[in-house]
Design a protein around this motif. Structure first.
Motif: not given
Length: 94
Positions: A34-63
């Motif tokens: 229940g704490a604010s997620a400010v200053n937390t990091k995007l999980d490096r194992s997420s598919p979004a991380f992989e796309q973002l580091v390639q300067k690409k958008s990600y659209t889809g499911p996320a946990k």
């Protein structure tokens, strides 16, 4: 009281990119406890991380903090094309 966006099941985040990680600067998200997620990091194992580091958008499911979301992540670059951060918007389960 929760932000209005969170009450509607919509979430958003502005990330800054430090050259290695995407860190939540502003967000409506909360962690599992229940704490604010400010200053937390995007999980490096997420598919979004992989796309973002390639300067690409990600659209889809996320946990995110134990919640299932239909998400969009988009990279943010400066005028010279260097990555400075990312944006996240999603609808998530409760």
């Amino acid at each position: 009281m929760a932000p209005a966006a969170a009450l509607a099941g919509q979430e958003s985040t502005i990330f800054r990119y430090d050259g290695q990680d995407f860190i939540r600067e502003k967000t409506t998200l909360t962690t599992e406890d229940g704490a604010s997620a400010v200053n937390t990091k995007l999980d490096r194992s997420s598919p979004a991380f992989e796309q973002l580091v390639q300067k690409k958008s990600y659209t889809g499911p996320a946990k995110v903090f134990g919640r299932t979301c239909d998400a969009i992540y988009a990279p943010v670059m400066d005028a010279g094309g260097a990555m400075t951060g990312a944006l996240f918007v999603a609808t998530c389960d409760k």
